[in-house]
Design a protein around this motif. Structure first.
Motif, PDB file in Angstrom:
ATOM      1  N   GLY A   1      46.784  23.972   6.199  1.00 51.84           N
ATOM      2  CA  GLY A   1      47.503  24.593   5.079  1.00 51.84           C
ATOM      3  C   GLY A   1      46.576  25.199   4.032  1.00 51.84           C
ATOM      4  N   ILE A   2      45.526  24.466   3.646  1.00 57.73           N
ATOM      5  CA  ILE A   2      44.631  25.017   2.618  1.00 57.73           C
ATOM      6  C   ILE A   2      43.836  26.202   3.173  1.00 57.73           C
ATOM      7  CG2 ILE A   2      44.486  23.020   1.053  1.00 57.73           C
ATOM      8  CD1 ILE A   2      41.857  22.215   2.410  1.00 57.73           C
ATOM      9  N   TYR A   3      43.440  26.136   4.440  1.00 57.23           N
ATOM     10  CA  TYR A   3      42.734  27.270   5.052  1.00 57.23           C
ATOM     11  C   TYR A   3      43.627  28.511   5.049  1.00 57.23           C
ATOM     12  CZ  TYR A   3      38.464  25.146   6.912  1.00 57.23           C
ATOM     13  OH  TYR A   3      37.232  24.578   7.049  1.00 57.23           O
ATOM     14  N   GLY A   4      44.877  28.323   5.476  1.00 51.99           N
ATOM     15  CA  GLY A   4      45.799  29.462   5.554  1.00 51.99           C
ATOM     16  C   GLY A   4      46.118  30.007   4.179  1.00 51.99           C
ATOM     17  N   ALA A   5      46.320  29.104   3.211  1.00 48.50           N
ATOM     18  CA  ALA A   5      46.660  29.541   1.853  1.00 48.50           C
ATOM     19  C   ALA A   5      45.532  30.375   1.260  1.00 48.50           C
ATOM     20  CB  ALA A   5      46.964  28.320   0.975  1.00 48.50           C
ATOM     21  N   ALA A   6      44.287  29.907   1.440  1.00 50.41           N
ATOM     22  CA  ALA A   6      43.143  30.671   0.918  1.00 50.41           C
ATOM     23  C   ALA A   6      43.040  32.031   1.613  1.00 50.41           C
ATOM     24  CB  ALA A   6      41.854  29.878   1.095  1.00 50.41           C
ATOM     25  N   SER A   7      43.376  32.050   2.918  1.00 49.08           N
ATOM     26  CA  SER A   7      43.299  33.313   3.667  1.00 49.08           C
ATOM     27  C   SER A   7      44.252  34.373   3.117  1.00 49.08           C
ATOM     28  CB  SER A   7      43.653  33.097   5.139  1.00 49.08           C
ATOM     29  OG  SER A   7      42.840  32.126   5.695  1.00 49.08           O
ATOM     30  N   LEU A   8      45.352  33.915   2.523  1.00 48.04           N
ATOM     31  CA  LEU A   8      46.338  34.872   1.978  1.00 48.04           C
ATOM     32  C   LEU A   8      45.704  35.805   0.956  1.00 48.04           C
ATOM     33  CD1 LEU A   8      49.383  32.521   1.168  1.00 48.04           C
ATOM     34  CD2 LEU A   8      49.249  34.168   3.041  1.00 48.04           C
ATOM     35  N   VAL A   9      44.743  35.275   0.189  1.00 47.61           N
ATOM     36  CA  VAL A   9      44.174  36.059  -0.909  1.00 47.61           C
ATOM     37  C   VAL A   9      42.742  36.512  -0.630  1.00 47.61           C
ATOM     38  CG1 VAL A   9      45.652  35.158  -2.729  1.00 47.61           C
ATOM     39  CG2 VAL A   9      43.602  33.880  -2.106  1.00 47.61           C
ATOM     40  N   LYS A  10      42.303  36.321   0.620  1.00 50.48           N
ATOM     41  CA  LYS A  10      40.963  36.767   0.981  1.00 50.48           C
ATOM     42  C   LYS A  10      40.985  38.272   1.152  1.00 50.48           C
ATOM     43  CE  LYS A  10      37.409  35.518   4.353  1.00 50.48           C
ATOM     44  NZ  LYS A  10      37.472  36.518   5.412  1.00 50.48           N
ATOM     45  N   ASN A  11      40.007  38.922   0.590  1.00 49.84           N
ATOM     46  CA  ASN A  11      39.999  40.373   0.534  1.00 49.84           C
ATOM     47  C   ASN A  11      40.006  41.128   1.843  1.00 49.84           C
ATOM     48  OD1 ASN A  11      40.294  41.658  -1.847  1.00 49.84           O
ATOM     49  ND2 ASN A  11      38.303  40.957  -2.618  1.00 49.84           N
ATOM     50  N   ASP A  12      39.132  40.735   2.759  1.00 46.86           N
ATOM     51  CA  ASP A  12      38.856  41.586   3.910  1.00 46.86           C
ATOM     52  C   ASP A  12      39.616  41.211   5.168  1.00 46.86           C
ATOM     53  OD1 ASP A  12      37.712  39.184   4.176  1.00 46.86           O
ATOM     54  OD2 ASP A  12      35.816  39.901   5.004  1.00 46.86           O
TER      55      ASP A  12
ATOM     56  N   ILE B   1      48.810  27.489  25.711  1.00 44.74           N
ATOM     57  CA  ILE B   1      49.364  26.482  24.802  1.00 44.74           C
ATOM     58  C   ILE B   1      48.230  25.501  24.508  1.00 44.74           C
ATOM     59  CG2 ILE B   1      51.149  24.729  24.434  1.00 44.74           C
ATOM     60  CD1 ILE B   1      52.933  26.204  26.359  1.00 44.74           C
ATOM     61  N   VAL B   2      47.908  25.341  23.231  1.00 42.37           N
ATOM     62  CA  VAL B   2      46.737  24.533  22.856  1.00 42.37           C
ATOM     63  C   VAL B   2      47.086  23.553  21.727  1.00 42.37           C
ATOM     64  CG1 VAL B   2      45.100  26.357  23.498  1.00 42.37           C
ATOM     65  CG2 VAL B   2      45.946  26.225  21.142  1.00 42.37           C
ATOM     66  N   LEU B   3      46.205  22.598  21.513  1.00 43.31           N
ATOM     67  CA  LEU B   3      46.390  21.638  20.415  1.00 43.31           C
ATOM     68  C   LEU B   3      45.769  22.188  19.135  1.00 43.31           C
ATOM     69  CD1 LEU B   3      45.346  18.440  22.381  1.00 43.31           C
ATOM     70  CD2 LEU B   3      47.670  18.982  21.614  1.00 43.31           C
ATOM     71  N   ALA B   4      46.391  21.872  18.003  1.00 43.35           N
ATOM     72  CA  ALA B   4      45.853  22.288  16.707  1.00 43.35           C
ATOM     73  C   ALA B   4      44.504  21.609  16.466  1.00 43.35           C
ATOM     74  CB  ALA B   4      46.832  21.907  15.613  1.00 43.35           C
ATOM     75  N   LYS B   5      43.679  22.233  15.621  1.00 51.05           N
ATOM     76  CA  LYS B   5      42.329  21.698  15.383  1.00 51.05           C
ATOM     77  C   LYS B   5      42.099  21.242  13.954  1.00 51.05           C
ATOM     78  CE  LYS B   5      39.242  23.962  18.662  1.00 51.05           C
ATOM     79  NZ  LYS B   5      38.431  25.165  18.825  1.00 51.05           N
TER      80      LYS B   5
ATOM     81  N   HIS C   1      41.154  30.272  11.511  1.00 52.20           N
ATOM     82  CA  HIS C   1      39.995  29.366  11.411  1.00 52.20           C
ATOM     83  C   HIS C   1      40.030  28.185  12.374  1.00 52.20           C
ATOM     84  CE1 HIS C   1      38.619  31.314   7.714  1.00 52.20           C
ATOM     85  NE2 HIS C   1      39.890  31.408   7.404  1.00 52.20           N
ATOM     86  N   GLY C   2      41.082  28.026  13.137  1.00 52.84           N
ATOM     87  CA  GLY C   2      41.200  26.816  13.956  1.00 52.84           C
ATOM     88  C   GLY C   2      41.418  27.103  15.428  1.00 52.84           C
TER      89      GLY C   2
END
Ligand SMILES: [Zn+2]
Length: 310
Positions: free
Chosen positions: A298-309, A288-292, A119-120
Motif C-alpha cells: 500500500g505505501i509503495y503504491g501510494a507513493a507511486s501515485l505522486v511520483k513524477n516519471d 498467477i503469482v504470490l505477492a511480495k 515494485h513487487g
C-alpha cells in the motif's frame, strides 16, 4: 530542493506511513494509530504531525499519495465506513496542512495492486490484477501501469464477484454468494464449519477451538480429507475469478496476496489447476503469482501515485 515522497496507507486501526526518495525507494516506514473519533476528523492532522516530526522542512517533500479503505472516483473519496468519512475532500484538507498541491488518493486495495505491480511481484509488467485474500477479499486492476477506478470506484472489487450460484452465504455487502464469502479467511473457516456439520467424514480439526483458515489449509496439506475439500472449494472459486479477470482486462499477471496467500505454492498450484481448466485458450500465458511486498504494498503504491516519471 525536493528529495522525498510519502506513501500513506490509511487503515481502520493504523495508518502506515512510508518515506521514499524521488526514485521510489523506501527509506523509512512507521505506523500511527488511526484516531476515528469525531468522524475521523483528526486522522489527517495526526498524519501531518507525524510527517512533520520526521521531515521538519516540508519544502523537501515533492508529493503525498494516499490509500484509503473505500471507493474513490477521480481522487474524490465517496465513503470510508471504517473511518467515518463521507464525500471527504482529503486532497484539499491535506494540501492546506502541508502547503503542497501534489497529492493524490486512491482506494487501498488499488494502491496495493499498483505497489505490487511497480515494485513487487509484477515488476516489469504493465497489465496486472491483484486479489487480496485476508479477513475480506480485496482486489485491484492495473492497465498500462494505471489503476482502473471505473464509474463508481468499484472496478477491481473482486471480492464481490458473484461466484456461488446456489445457497450462497450472506456477504458484508448485502448480496449472497460473493467470492469474499468463500475465499476470505472468514469464508474458509465458515465453509469448514458448514461441511463438518453436514458430513460424516472425520477430521483432525473436529471440534477444535479457535479454528482458523490457516489451520484448515495446514490440515489439508497433511491430508485431512475434510480440510482438503474446503481447499478445493475455495481455490476453485479463485480460479474461476481469475478466469473471468483474464478476459476482461487480459492482464499479463495475476497477483495473489493477503494472509491466506501465505499458504504459498501449495495454494498457487491449486488455483492454477482450476484456472487452466476454465480459461480461454488465448490467455494461457497469464501468470498467477504470490505477492511480495506484504503490508508494504500500500505505501509503495501510494507513493507511486505522486511520483513524477511514471
Ligand atoms: Zn459481497
Amino acid at each position: 530542493m525536493k528529495k522525498y515522497l510519502f506513501g500513506i496507507d490509511i487503515g481502520g486501526t493504523s495508518v502506515k506511513i512510508g518515506l521514499f526518495n524521488l526514485k521510489g525507494n523506501l527509506l523509512k516506514k512507521w505506523d500511527i494509530i488511526t484516531n476515528k473519533e469525531d468522524l475521523g476528523k483528526h486522522i489527517l492532522d495526526d498524519v501531518y504531525k507525524s510527517i512533520k516530526y520526521q521531515i521538519p522542512n516540508l519544502e523537501e517533500v515533492d508529493g503525498y499519495g494516499f490509500g484509503v479503505p473505500g471507493p474513490v472516483v477521480n481522487s474524490k473519496i465517496i465513503k470510508c465506513v471504517n473511518l467515518g468519512w463521507e464525500d471527504y475532500d482529503l486532497i484539499s484538507i491535506f494540501s492546506k496542512l502541508v502547503n503542497n498541491e501534489n497529492i493524490l488518493v486512491e482506494n487501498d486495495a488499488n494502491v496495493a495492486a499498483l505497489g505490487e505491480t511497480l515494485h513487487g511481484a509484477a515488476f516489469g509488467y504493465s497489465n496486472s490484477a491483484m486479489l487480496t485474500l485476508g479477513t475480506g477479499v480485496g482486489g485491484g486492476i492495473i492497465v498500462n501501469s494505471k489503476i482502473i477506478d471505473g464509474a463508481h470506484g468499484a472496478a477491481g472489487e473482486l471480492g464481490h464477484l458473484h461466484v456461488v450460484k446456489e445457497n450462497g452465504r450472506l456477504c458484508n455487502c448485502g448480496n449472497y454468494g460473493c467470492l469474499e464469502t468463500v475465499a476470505s479467511a472468514t469464508g474458509i473457516k465458515n465453509t469448514f464449519i458448514e461441511l463438518q456439520k453436514n458430513s460424516n467424514i472425520d477430521s483432525t480439526l473436529k471440534d477444535k477451538e479457535h479454528l482458523s483458515a490457516k489451520m484448515v489449509i495446514e490440515a489439508a496439506k497433511k491430508g485431512d480429507v475434510l480440510s482438503l475439500e474446503v481447499v478445493e472449494d475455495f481455490t476453485y472459486y479463485i480460479g474461476y475469478a481469475c478466469s473471468i479477470l483474464s478476459i476482461i482486462t487480459n492482464p499479463d499477471i495475476i497477483i495473489i496476496g493477503g494472509g491466506v496467500s501465505k499458504a504459498g505454492i501449495y495454494l498457487l498450484n491449486k488455483i492454477n489447476h482450476y484456472f487452466r481448466k476454465m480459461m480461454f485458450e488465448p490467455v494461457k500465458e497469464t501468470k498467477i503469482v504470490l505477492a511480495k511486498l506484504g503490508n508494504d504494498a500500500g505505501i509503495y503504491g501510494a507513493a507511486s501515485l505522486v511520483k513524477n516519471d511514471r
